[in-house]
Design an enzyme around this catalytic site. Structure first.
Site: not given
Ligand code: E4P
Length: 220
Positions: A83
């Site tokens: 990522k």
């Molecule tokens: C996933 O890949 C993201 O990092 C995550 O869904 C972010 O979620 P949040 O906005 O609830 O922290």
């Protein structure tokens, strides 16, 4: 539609994977920090539990270090998806890793323009954050609609739309109606999706009525 689980908590992942409904996992530095554990160990354990894609995020901000971190993460297991953030260095890293055969999830996407860049950089996934957009008064789901519409125009874009920052089951339903490829769900949201008071009420009545028959299916 694929369901990923948005957590780095291994016991929770194990519990939800047992439902047979989990296609993959996403993590981020905040979720890893919550575990208090060593990142590499956590990712290795998750990859052993879930055979589908497991997103593990780089920590660096510059291309060279991101690339080195991405290669390190990719060596943990074949199902690791690296990522990277949606920045110029992140997309440069995305391109380099993708060309070398490593799947990349481009995260922190908040506009359709950014999603176009992620696709052109060869991302396997782009992660638009719907909940965080809703939080600042924007329409997170409109972004999903825009990205799906744009990607549909270009069959050579192989990037999957991974709906992130999901806050409730309605987000999942709306994303499914738009044809988004993946939703990554906080564990609580997946659990909420099972729930309906009429299911509970109906089941209680069926259980009581069945009991009144005095029968047993297995011993009948
Ligand atoms: C996933 O890949 C993201 O990092 C995550 O869904 C972010 O979620 P949040 O906005 O609830 O922290």
């Amino acid at each position: 539609m694929k369901f990923f689980i948005d957590t780095a908590d291994v016991p929770t992942i194990r519990e939800l994977a047992a439902t047979g409904l989990v296609d993959g996992v996403t993590t981020n530095p905040s979720l890893v920090a919550k575990t208090g554990r060593k990142f590499i160990d956590v990712v290795a354990e998750i990859c052993a539990v879930v055979k589908g894609p497991v997103s593990a995020e780089v920590a660096a901000l510059d291309h060279e270090t991101m690339l080195a971190e991405g290669r390190r993460l990719a060596r943990i297991a074949p199902n690791v998806v690296v990522k990277v953030p949606l920045t110029p260095d992140g997309l440069k890293t995305c391109k380099a890793l993708s060309v070398a055969g490593t799947a990349v999830n481009v995260t922190l996407c908040f506009s359709a323009a950014q999603a176009i860049l992620a696709a052109k950089a060869g991302a396997a996934y782009v992660s638009p954050f719907v909940g965080r957009l809703d939080d600042v008064g924007s329409d997170g789901m409109q972004l999903i609609a825009d990205i799906c519409e744009i990607y549909d125009q270009y069959p050579d874009f192989a990037t999957e739309v991974l709906v992130a920052s999901v806050r409730h089951p309605i987000h999942v339903v709306q994303a499914a109606k738009l044809g988004a490829d993946v939703a990554t769900l906080p564990p609580a949201v997946l659990k909420q999706m099972f729930a309906h008071p009429l299911t509970d009420k109906g089941l209680a009545a069926f259980v009581a009525d069945w009991k009144s028959t005095g029968q047993s299916i297995l011993e009948g």
